[in-house]
Scaffold this motif. Structure first.
Motif, mmCIF file in Angstrom:
data_model
loop_
_atom_site.group_PDB
_atom_site.id
_atom_site.type_symbol
_atom_site.label_atom_id
_atom_site.label_comp_id
_atom_site.label_asym_id
_atom_site.label_seq_id
_atom_site.Cartn_x
_atom_site.Cartn_y
_atom_site.Cartn_z
ATOM 1 N N PRO A 6 21.422 42.249 43.842
ATOM 2 C CA PRO A 6 21.771 40.839 44.038
ATOM 3 C C PRO A 6 21.963 40.075 42.727
ATOM 4 N N HIS A 7 21.542 40.677 41.610
ATOM 5 C CA HIS A 7 21.673 40.006 40.313
ATOM 6 C C HIS A 7 22.963 40.384 39.591
ATOM 7 N N ILE A 8 23.742 41.296 40.168
ATOM 8 C CA ILE A 8 24.988 41.739 39.553
ATOM 9 C C ILE A 8 26.148 41.306 40.446
ATOM 10 N N THR A 9 27.126 40.636 39.856
ATOM 11 C CA THR A 9 28.296 40.220 40.606
ATOM 12 C C THR A 9 29.236 41.410 40.745
ATOM 13 N N PRO A 10 29.602 41.773 41.969
ATOM 14 C CA PRO A 10 30.506 42.915 42.127
ATOM 15 C C PRO A 10 31.933 42.552 41.718
ATOM 16 N N TYR A 11 32.566 43.484 41.107
ATOM 17 C CA TYR A 11 33.962 43.315 40.708
ATOM 18 C C TYR A 11 34.804 44.298 41.497
ATOM 19 N N LEU A 12 35.945 43.843 41.956
ATOM 20 C CA LEU A 12 36.844 44.669 42.750
ATOM 21 C C LEU A 12 38.039 45.086 41.919
ATOM 22 N N THR A 13 38.485 46.317 42.106
ATOM 23 C CA THR A 13 39.720 46.773 41.485
ATOM 24 C C THR A 13 40.896 46.150 42.233
ATOM 25 N N SER A 14 42.090 46.333 41.717
ATOM 26 C CA SER A 14 43.278 45.811 42.399
ATOM 27 C C SER A 14 43.416 46.421 43.792
ATOM 28 N N ASP A 15 43.173 47.714 43.903
ATOM 29 C CA ASP A 15 43.270 48.377 45.216
ATOM 30 C C ASP A 15 42.261 47.794 46.196
ATOM 31 N N GLU A 16 41.038 47.577 45.738
ATOM 32 C CA GLU A 16 39.991 47.028 46.610
ATOM 33 C C GLU A 16 40.306 45.583 46.996
ATOM 34 N N ALA A 17 40.776 44.789 46.047
ATOM 35 C CA ALA A 17 41.118 43.393 46.321
ATOM 36 C C ALA A 17 42.281 43.319 47.310
ATOM 37 N N ALA A 18 43.276 44.167 47.128
ATOM 38 C CA ALA A 18 44.409 44.196 48.051
ATOM 39 C C ALA A 18 43.949 44.571 49.449
ATOM 40 N N GLU A 19 43.015 45.489 49.537
ATOM 41 C CA GLU A 19 42.477 45.888 50.839
ATOM 42 C C GLU A 19 41.753 44.721 51.508
ATOM 43 N N VAL A 20 40.974 43.970 50.753
ATOM 44 C CA VAL A 20 40.278 42.796 51.290
ATOM 45 C C VAL A 20 41.296 41.784 51.819
ATOM 46 N N LEU A 21 42.385 41.592 51.079
ATOM 47 C CA LEU A 21 43.409 40.618 51.448
ATOM 48 C C LEU A 21 44.393 41.141 52.493
ATOM 49 N N LYS A 22 44.331 42.437 52.780
ATOM 50 C CA LYS A 22 45.243 43.070 53.745
ATOM 51 C C LYS A 22 46.706 42.959 53.292
ATOM 52 N N ILE A 23 46.905 43.162 51.980
ATOM 53 C CA ILE A 23 48.245 43.190 51.407
ATOM 54 C C ILE A 23 48.355 44.442 50.549
ATOM 55 N N SER A 24 49.551 44.771 50.126
ATOM 56 C CA SER A 24 49.717 45.947 49.277
ATOM 57 C C SER A 24 49.297 45.641 47.841
ATOM 58 N N THR A 25 48.931 46.689 47.140
ATOM 59 C CA THR A 25 48.571 46.541 45.730
ATOM 60 C C THR A 25 49.763 45.999 44.949
ATOM 61 N N ARG A 26 50.941 46.432 45.304
ATOM 62 C CA ARG A 26 52.169 45.981 44.634
ATOM 63 C C ARG A 26 52.373 44.477 44.831
ATOM 64 N N THR A 27 52.099 43.977 46.029
ATOM 65 C CA THR A 27 52.213 42.540 46.291
ATOM 66 C C THR A 27 51.215 41.765 45.444
ATOM 67 N N LEU A 28 49.994 42.276 45.353
ATOM 68 C CA LEU A 28 48.972 41.629 44.531
ATOM 69 C C LEU A 28 49.399 41.616 43.068
ATOM 70 N N GLU A 29 49.995 42.701 42.607
ATOM 71 C CA GLU A 29 50.496 42.773 41.230
ATOM 72 C C GLU A 29 51.590 41.724 40.998
ATOM 73 N N ARG A 30 52.507 41.602 41.945
ATOM 74 C CA ARG A 30 53.581 40.608 41.830
ATOM 75 C C ARG A 30 52.998 39.196 41.791
ATOM 76 N N MET A 31 51.970 38.951 42.605
ATOM 77 C CA MET A 31 51.335 37.640 42.628
ATOM 78 C C MET A 31 50.664 37.341 41.286
ATOM 79 N N ARG A 32 50.108 38.357 40.631
ATOM 80 C CA ARG A 32 49.515 38.161 39.294
ATOM 81 C C ARG A 32 50.581 37.745 38.304
ATOM 82 N N VAL A 33 51.714 38.424 38.333
ATOM 83 C CA VAL A 33 52.812 38.120 37.407
ATOM 84 C C VAL A 33 53.324 36.701 37.631
ATOM 85 N N GLU A 34 53.453 36.301 38.898
ATOM 86 C CA GLU A 34 53.957 34.973 39.241
ATOM 87 C C GLU A 34 52.903 33.879 39.076
#
Length: 75
Positions: A6-34
């Protein structure tokens, strides 16, 4: 994902974050660029360093995208 102290904040990879958002990793990458996606961090020097997300940042970003009706939405 392994249990996290509980004292460590979890960090998600791009693949994990995309899975949470229910979008593709490529879409998440495009959103980062934009600049239209959730906040992210770069772990390490250089352009090829690992991109990480905090679950709290993903949640905040999603909450900012909440609407009560379609008439509220504007691009």
């Amino acid at each position: 994902m392994p249990p996290v102290s509980p004292h460590i904040t979890p960090y998600l990879t791009s693949d994990e974050a995309a899975e949470v958002l229910k979008i593709s990793t490529r879409t998440l990458e495009r959103m980062r660029v934009e600049g239209s996606g959730p906040r992210f961090m770069k772990a390490g020097p250089g352009r090829r360093s690992r991109v990480l997300y905090q679950l709290a940042d993903i949640t905040s970003w999603l909450e900012a995208k909440a609407y009560h009706s379609t008439s509220e939405f504007s691009r």
